[in-house]
Design an enzyme around this catalytic site. Structure first.
Site, PDB file in Angstrom:
ATOM      1  N   ASN A   1       8.925   1.137   1.975  1.00  0.00           N
ATOM      2  CA  ASN A   1       7.645   1.846   2.066  1.00  0.00           C
ATOM      3  C   ASN A   1       6.905   1.325   3.289  1.00  0.00           C
ATOM      4  O   ASN A   1       6.231   0.298   3.241  1.00  0.00           O
ATOM      5  CB  ASN A   1       6.833   1.610   0.789  1.00  0.00           C
ATOM      6  CG  ASN A   1       5.499   2.341   0.787  1.00  0.00           C
ATOM      7  OD1 ASN A   1       5.048   2.848   1.815  1.00  0.00           O
ATOM      8  ND2 ASN A   1       4.849   2.374  -0.355  1.00  0.00           N
TER       9      ASN A   1
ATOM     10  N   LYS B   1       6.253  -2.490   2.379  1.00  0.00           N
ATOM     11  CA  LYS B   1       6.572  -2.938   1.025  1.00  0.00           C
ATOM     12  C   LYS B   1       8.033  -2.610   0.759  1.00  0.00           C
ATOM     13  O   LYS B   1       8.527  -1.578   1.219  1.00  0.00           O
ATOM     14  CB  LYS B   1       5.685  -2.232  -0.004  1.00  0.00           C
ATOM     15  CG  LYS B   1       4.211  -2.552   0.114  1.00  0.00           C
ATOM     16  CD  LYS B   1       3.421  -1.793  -0.945  1.00  0.00           C
ATOM     17  CE  LYS B   1       1.933  -2.042  -0.814  1.00  0.00           C
ATOM     18  NZ  LYS B   1       1.161  -1.278  -1.833  1.00  0.00           N
TER      19      LYS B   1
ATOM     20  N   ARG C   1       9.700   6.148   1.950  1.00  0.00           N
ATOM     21  CA  ARG C   1       8.453   6.894   1.880  1.00  0.00           C
ATOM     22  C   ARG C   1       8.222   7.548   3.236  1.00  0.00           C
ATOM     23  O   ARG C   1       8.273   6.897   4.274  1.00  0.00           O
ATOM     24  CB  ARG C   1       7.286   5.961   1.578  1.00  0.00           C
ATOM     25  CG  ARG C   1       5.931   6.652   1.613  1.00  0.00           C
ATOM     26  CD  ARG C   1       4.826   5.654   1.830  1.00  0.00           C
ATOM     27  NE  ARG C   1       3.516   6.318   1.876  1.00  0.00           N
ATOM     28  CZ  ARG C   1       2.439   5.775   2.425  1.00  0.00           C
ATOM     29  NH1 ARG C   1       2.502   4.590   2.981  1.00  0.00           N
ATOM     30  NH2 ARG C   1       1.300   6.441   2.431  1.00  0.00           N
TER      31      ARG C   1
ATOM     32  N   HIS D   1      -0.366  10.134   0.102  1.00  0.00           N
ATOM     33  CA  HIS D   1      -0.260   9.077  -0.911  1.00  0.00           C
ATOM     34  C   HIS D   1       0.199   9.657  -2.256  1.00  0.00           C
ATOM     35  O   HIS D   1      -0.151   9.152  -3.327  1.00  0.00           O
ATOM     36  CB  HIS D   1      -1.601   8.352  -1.119  1.00  0.00           C
ATOM     37  CG  HIS D   1      -2.073   7.595   0.079  1.00  0.00           C
ATOM     38  ND1 HIS D   1      -3.396   7.574   0.479  1.00  0.00           N
ATOM     39  CD2 HIS D   1      -1.417   6.832   0.984  1.00  0.00           C
ATOM     40  CE1 HIS D   1      -3.520   6.830   1.562  1.00  0.00           C
ATOM     41  NE2 HIS D   1      -2.325   6.371   1.895  1.00  0.00           N
TER      42      HIS D   1
ATOM     43  N   LEU E   1      -7.002   2.860  -2.450  1.00  0.00           N
ATOM     44  CA  LEU E   1      -7.728   2.169  -1.393  1.00  0.00           C
ATOM     45  C   LEU E   1      -6.849   1.075  -0.787  1.00  0.00           C
ATOM     46  O   LEU E   1      -6.565   0.062  -1.430  1.00  0.00           O
ATOM     47  CB  LEU E   1      -9.020   1.544  -1.940  1.00  0.00           C
ATOM     48  CG  LEU E   1     -10.032   2.499  -2.577  1.00  0.00           C
ATOM     49  CD1 LEU E   1     -11.231   1.727  -3.101  1.00  0.00           C
ATOM     50  CD2 LEU E   1     -10.467   3.575  -1.594  1.00  0.00           C
ATOM     51  N   GLY E   2      -6.421   1.302   0.439  1.00  0.00           N
ATOM     52  CA  GLY E   2      -5.668   0.316   1.194  1.00  0.00           C
ATOM     53  C   GLY E   2      -6.137   0.381   2.629  1.00  0.00           C
ATOM     54  O   GLY E   2      -7.299   0.676   2.900  1.00  0.00           O
ATOM     55  N   ASN E   3      -5.244   0.100   3.578  1.00  0.00           N
ATOM     56  CA  ASN E   3      -5.613   0.336   4.970  1.00  0.00           C
ATOM     57  C   ASN E   3      -5.816   1.834   5.200  1.00  0.00           C
ATOM     58  O   ASN E   3      -6.683   2.261   5.947  1.00  0.00           O
ATOM     59  CB  ASN E   3      -4.542  -0.206   5.909  1.00  0.00           C
ATOM     60  CG  ASN E   3      -5.016  -0.250   7.351  1.00  0.00           C
ATOM     61  OD1 ASN E   3      -6.024  -0.862   7.665  1.00  0.00           O
ATOM     62  ND2 ASN E   3      -4.298   0.423   8.233  1.00  0.00           N
TER      63      ASN E   3
ATOM     64  N   ARG F   1      -9.153   4.353  10.630  1.00  0.00           N
ATOM     65  CA  ARG F   1      -9.392   5.784  10.720  1.00  0.00           C
ATOM     66  C   ARG F   1     -10.803   6.126  10.258  1.00  0.00           C
ATOM     67  O   ARG F   1     -11.307   5.563   9.297  1.00  0.00           O
ATOM     68  CB  ARG F   1      -8.352   6.543   9.882  1.00  0.00           C
ATOM     69  CG  ARG F   1      -7.003   6.660  10.561  1.00  0.00           C
ATOM     70  CD  ARG F   1      -5.928   7.132   9.604  1.00  0.00           C
ATOM     71  NE  ARG F   1      -5.385   6.023   8.824  1.00  0.00           N
ATOM     72  CZ  ARG F   1      -4.517   6.159   7.825  1.00  0.00           C
ATOM     73  NH1 ARG F   1      -4.125   7.366   7.478  1.00  0.00           N
ATOM     74  NH2 ARG F   1      -4.068   5.107   7.201  1.00  0.00           N
TER      75      ARG F   1
ATOM     76  N   ASP G   1      -8.956  -5.422   8.350  1.00  0.00           N
ATOM     77  CA  ASP G   1      -8.556  -5.942   7.040  1.00  0.00           C
ATOM     78  C   ASP G   1      -9.808  -6.199   6.212  1.00  0.00           C
ATOM     79  O   ASP G   1     -10.688  -6.959   6.619  1.00  0.00           O
ATOM     80  CB  ASP G   1      -7.744  -7.228   7.220  1.00  0.00           C
ATOM     81  CG  ASP G   1      -7.049  -7.667   5.932  1.00  0.00           C
ATOM     82  OD1 ASP G   1      -7.733  -7.764   4.900  1.00  0.00           O
ATOM     83  OD2 ASP G   1      -5.823  -7.904   5.977  1.00  0.00           O
TER      84      ASP G   1
ATOM     85  N   ILE H   1      -6.708  -2.680  -1.896  1.00  0.00           N
ATOM     86  CA  ILE H   1      -8.144  -2.885  -2.045  1.00  0.00           C
ATOM     87  C   ILE H   1      -8.601  -2.503  -3.447  1.00  0.00           C
ATOM     88  O   ILE H   1      -9.366  -3.225  -4.091  1.00  0.00           O
ATOM     89  CB  ILE H   1      -8.913  -2.082  -0.987  1.00  0.00           C
ATOM     90  CG1 ILE H   1      -8.609  -2.629   0.415  1.00  0.00           C
ATOM     91  CG2 ILE H   1     -10.412  -2.102  -1.256  1.00  0.00           C
ATOM     92  CD1 ILE H   1      -9.124  -1.761   1.547  1.00  0.00           C
ATOM     93  N   GLY H   2      -8.149  -1.367  -3.930  1.00  0.00           N
ATOM     94  CA  GLY H   2      -8.555  -0.904  -5.254  1.00  0.00           C
ATOM     95  C   GLY H   2      -8.193  -1.876  -6.357  1.00  0.00           C
ATOM     96  O   GLY H   2      -8.951  -2.069  -7.319  1.00  0.00           O
TER      97      GLY H   2
ATOM     98  N   GLU I   1       4.587   2.604  -5.907  1.00  0.00           N
ATOM     99  CA  GLU I   1       5.200   3.690  -5.157  1.00  0.00           C
ATOM    100  C   GLU I   1       6.705   3.479  -5.021  1.00  0.00           C
ATOM    101  O   GLU I   1       7.476   4.442  -5.017  1.00  0.00           O
ATOM    102  CB  GLU I   1       4.558   3.778  -3.771  1.00  0.00           C
ATOM    103  CG  GLU I   1       3.095   4.178  -3.791  1.00  0.00           C
ATOM    104  CD  GLU I   1       2.449   4.074  -2.429  1.00  0.00           C
ATOM    105  OE1 GLU I   1       2.253   5.113  -1.781  1.00  0.00           O
ATOM    106  OE2 GLU I   1       2.129   2.949  -2.015  1.00  0.00           O
TER     107      GLU I   1
END
Length: 396
Positions: free
Chosen positions: A7, A14, A90, A179, A206-208, A238, A279, A328-329, A381
């Site tokens: 991924n 990952k 992915r 996603h 919620l990630g990068n 972004r 980050d 993040i989430g 994922e």
């Protein structure tokens, strides 16, 4: 059957090695902060756990590092790359060409490359993963699982843009959504937990990269990312939603080229543009030390998410649960607190004591009086990709 799942995100890789169909994880890990100083490499098996700080310049170096660990004589889990029967990848953007999981051919790779402009931070990294895996695991089937597939159920009224009809009819310009493997996986976990029919759920990845999906009766009905993965929420680099007039102003009045604006909105904006950090851990640390720009960026980020929660609640005429997921989430107590603060008018209340605890598994963080369930569900994922890859090979 051993299936390796890769991924490749915009700044991370990952990976998990599965035995299917029993879904046994032989090893797992992640490489974070690719392209930044102090990249972090994690590798875990039943017997070993390794964490290393090094510099990983790009995704090719990252994938080569993963393979080196898999084959290592002391900590490795395979003796030969021939043990890997399939590699599941992915791929972020499938456009109108790919609506389901597919075995990779040269034609498939060419189409993925054609979609680079729509996902410039992701599709190149995804394709790099395929190319490297083809060289290393040359006897394995390469399988592509697309982020966009889960969102094929979004109705026309939600995916069509209010521009001349021929752009949809002739050019397939529309909202695609991303996603998808993550939103699909965590929504299914939430449905199983709630054990009710006709559920209305908002999943918050919620990630990068960040996105939200409105899910009704298990089907994606709206999504925050669109034609490409740059709209909606404020992300690591972004911008998320901006007035498109801004783009023309930058080009026509301020002298920027379209390439410079594209780079700015994808790689120099978002939390990075607001704070100098991409980050969130760095941003939260700076905010705790009194950095006002970082404090404001966190508030802006949460505010944008709140607006999408409200719009999706209205679109579905109700809400049973919100789900926080991804790096993040799952791990940022601060972001969950800011997002759920003053949301009791919508029936959303967070249990602060539970939220303050660091969790690593499915956790119900709802306050006792919350009408809407507040759930933290670690995404997987990689497992979803392994499942879809195995099903494809079994059904051939």
């Amino acid at each position: 059957m051993k299936i390796l799942v890769i991924n490749s995100g915009s700044s991370s890789i990952k990976y998990q090695l599965f035995v299917m169909p029993v879904q046994q994880v032989i090893c797992s890990g992640v490489i974070e902060r690719i392209g930044l100083e102090n990249s972090k490499v994690r590798y875990k098996t039943e017997k070993e756990s390794i964490e290393e700080i090094t510099d990983i310049k790009n995704h090719k170096e990252g994938l080569e590092k993963v393979v080196k660990l898999l084959l290592d004589t002391k900590v490795g889990v395979i003796s030969s790359t021939d043990e890997i029967m399939a590699v599941g990848h992915r791929v972020v953007h499938g456009g109108s060409s790919f609506t389901e999981t597919i075995e990779v051919t040269q034609e498939v790779k060419n189409k993925i490359k054609d979609l680079f402009p729509l996902a410039p931070l992701h599709n190149p990294a995804n394709l790099e993963g395929v190319n490297v895996a083809e060289d290393i695991f040359n006897k394995a089937k390469q399988i592509a699982v697309f982020d966009t597939s889960f969102h094929q159920t979004i109705p026309t009224k939600a995916y069509k843009y209010a521009i001349p009809n021929e752009f949809l009819e002739n050019e397939n310009i529309r909202l695609y959504g991303f996603h998808g493997t993550s939103h699909k996986y965590v929504s299914e976990q939430a449905i199983q937990y709630l054990n009710k029919e006709n559920l209305k759920i908002i999943t918050i990845h919620l990630g990068n990269g960040c996105s939200m999906t409105a899910i009704k009766d298990g089907r994606s009905v709206d999504h925050s990312l669109g034609f490409g993965p740059a709209t909606g929420l404020i992300m690591g680099t972004r911008s998320g939603d901006v007035d498109h007039s801004l783009i023309f102003h930058l080009i026509d009045s301020l002298g920027y080229t379209s390439e410079e604006v594209n780079k700015m909105l994808h790689k120099e904006s978002g939390m990075y543009g607001l704070t100098g950090y991409s980050d969130l851990r760095d941003i939260e640390d700076a905010a705790d030390k009194g950095d006002d720009l970082c404090k404001l960026a966190l508030e802006m980020n949460a505010y944008r998410i709140k607006k999408y929660i409200g719009s999706y609640l209205a679109a579905m005429n109700g809400l049973d649960a919100i789900v926080f997921t991804a790096g993040i989430g799952e791990n940022s107590q601060k972001m969950r607190e800011l997002i759920c603060k003053d949301m009791d008018g919508l029936g959303i209340s967070l249990d602060e004591k539970i939220n303050d605890q660091r969790v690593s598994e499915f956790t119900d963080m709802s306050a006792k009086d919350s009408k809407v369930k507040v759930l933290v569900i670690p995404t997987n994922e990689e497992l979803e990709i392994a499942r879809q890859s195995f099903e494809l090979l079994e059904n051939k």
